[in-house]
Design a protein around this motif. Structure first.
Motif: not given
Ligand code: 4AD
Ligand code: MG
Length: 431
Positions: A101-111, A113-121, A428-431
């Protein structure tokens, strides 16, 4: 099966096609499953009908989730109801990689999305920006090749500061220490005495203590340096470079820009206009007369001042002759007006501020030594640099373009973090 891209499939019109990619959206009933598939070129709606498959195959289709990777074969045809105007009626499919189940759904906070950047790209927005960034960098390479420049690379680990000691990142170096590059420039100044006209683009590091929408701790600077160039020549050249790159991006990425709601025509019109060059003192006058803002001569322009100034311009502008006392040690004073330096910034319109910094380079060892000593630097570390003035020095100049700043402006995005795949900032220095 010979796979083609989704864009190629849509260009083919009604025919049999094989495509592959990742599930962008899915919905379905007990008889039919709608999948919007994406690849790097586009997205397309695909329909899997229960009737056309064995029970086992149909059951595997039911379990398809967002980001499942798959290949499929079917008939493509126009369909105005589909998101991109085409639909594929699937007659064969294979799941390549299942997806949790993909962790990114609509209306998520910018932070988040930055934590999940490896997927959000993978998102349409970020992949569109990355395509534009890629075209921009290619265009810049074309430009410098046409202008007869050599690419010249400098070390990333450097013993000296270039832009002030306070933003240096210190690195352990065996039993000693060194620093991450703040700029390619000092080494480029050695390079021009061999190659005359050089350029590069490299990772650049600043321990910026500001949490603004335009500062990164790691960014890419695209620099040039040329022998025999003075301030006038280098500022004209900076305009030429930017205009060339923006034109290429606007022409070749009009679809991508549209996705970001940036009108490529606006950019093309901007490129055709004259971009003014004014002196810092004139900028202060404009701020006072047109914005009622009193700024005293003597400091770099702050973000707020750049913003106010740029409300009076519709194109980028170049500001030259900043106060000598506020400038880096290598920026020479104007022989006619000694409190002004032979330097410049390019400022972008629409609130994007400084995108380029550059200057003619000082050839006066004594003045540079004094400047460095004032900043508490050990001038012995710069002896190699002063050698460049001792052995056949010539006038030279150069500048650095903040790649993410330019991309943010071209794409009209509100935070510089989205102009780089994996942003590094004070927090921020991750991921
Ligand atoms: O103005 P700067 O500090 O100039 C130099 O480093 C010169 N040594 C370059 C040269 O003459 N070769 O930096 C150049 C540009 C800025 O105009 C800005 O666009 C960008 O680099 N920049 C940053 N971009 C993102 N985050 C930061 N922290 C940045 N600092 C500078
Ligand atoms: Mg600057």
């Amino acid at each position: 099966m010979t796979f083609i891209s989704i864009k190629e499939a849509m260009n083919k019109g009604e025919s049999e096609v094989s495509i592959r990619g990742w599930v962008y959206r899915e919905r379905g009933s007990n008889k039919i499953k709608f999948i919007v598939l994406r690849d790097s070129s586009d997205i397309i709606q695909c329909v899997i009908k229960k009737d056309a498959f064995s029970d086992e195959k149909w059951n595997s289709a039911v379990g398809i989730q967002i980001e499942t990777s798959m290949e499929l074969h079917g008939t493509i045809k126009k369909d105005d109801r589909a998101p991109t105007g085409y639909e594929i009626s699937v007659n064969e499919f294979n799941i390549i990689g299942e997806s949790d189940t993909y962790p990114i759904t609509k209306d998520q906070s910018p932070e988040f999305l930055l934590d999940k950047r490896h997927l959000w790209i993978r998102s349409r927005r970020l992949s569109t920006i990355m395509k534009i960034r890629s075209r921009y960098v290619q265009a810049r390479d074309e430009f410098f090749r046409k202008e007869g420049f050599y690419r010249f690379d400098a070390p990333i680990l450097q013993p000296n500061q270039c832009e002030g000691g306070s933003t240096l990142f210190e690195v352990k170096y065996y039993k000693d220490k060194t620093y991450l590059s703040q700029s390619w420039q000092l080494y480029a100044e050695a390079g021009v005495f061999a190659l005359e006209k050089i350029y590069n683009m490299g990772p650049t590091f600043r321990a910026e203590k500001s949490k603004t929408s335009r500062h990164l701790s790691e960014f890419w600077m695209a620099e040039m340096e040329a022998a025999w160039f003075d301030l006038e020549k280098v500022t004209a050249f900076a305009k030429k470079e930017l205009k060339y790159c923006i034109k290429k991006v606007a022409e070749d990425c009009s679809e991508e820009l549209k996705i970001l709601e940036r009108d490529s025509k606006e950019l093309l019109e901007m490129v055709e206009k004259d971009w003014p060059t004014i002196k810092y003192r004139k900028a202060l006058k404009i701020l006072k007369e047109k914005s009622g803002m009193n700024v005293e001569f003597g400091k770099d322009l702050r973000t707020i001042e750049e913003e106010k100034l740029m409300t009076h311009f519709k194109t980028p502008i170049i500001v030259t002759h900043y106060p000598k006392e506020a400038m880096a040690f290598y920026k020479p004073k104007d022989p006619e007006i000694p409190d002004e330096a032979l330097c410049f910034d390019m400022l972008a319109p629409e609130g994007y501020g400084e995108i380029i910094g550059g200057s003619q380079r000082s050839t006066n060892i004594k003045e540079m030594e004094e400047e460095l000593e004032k900043q508490g630097e050990n001038i012995k570390n710069y002896d190699w640099y002063f050698d460049l003035r001792r052995y056949g020095s010539v006038p030279h100049a150069g500048y650095g373009v903040g790649v993410e700043r330019v991309i943010a402006w071209i794409c009209k995005i509100d935070n510089i973090k989205d102009a780089i795949p994996f942003p590094r900032t004070m927090l921020r220095k991750e991921p």
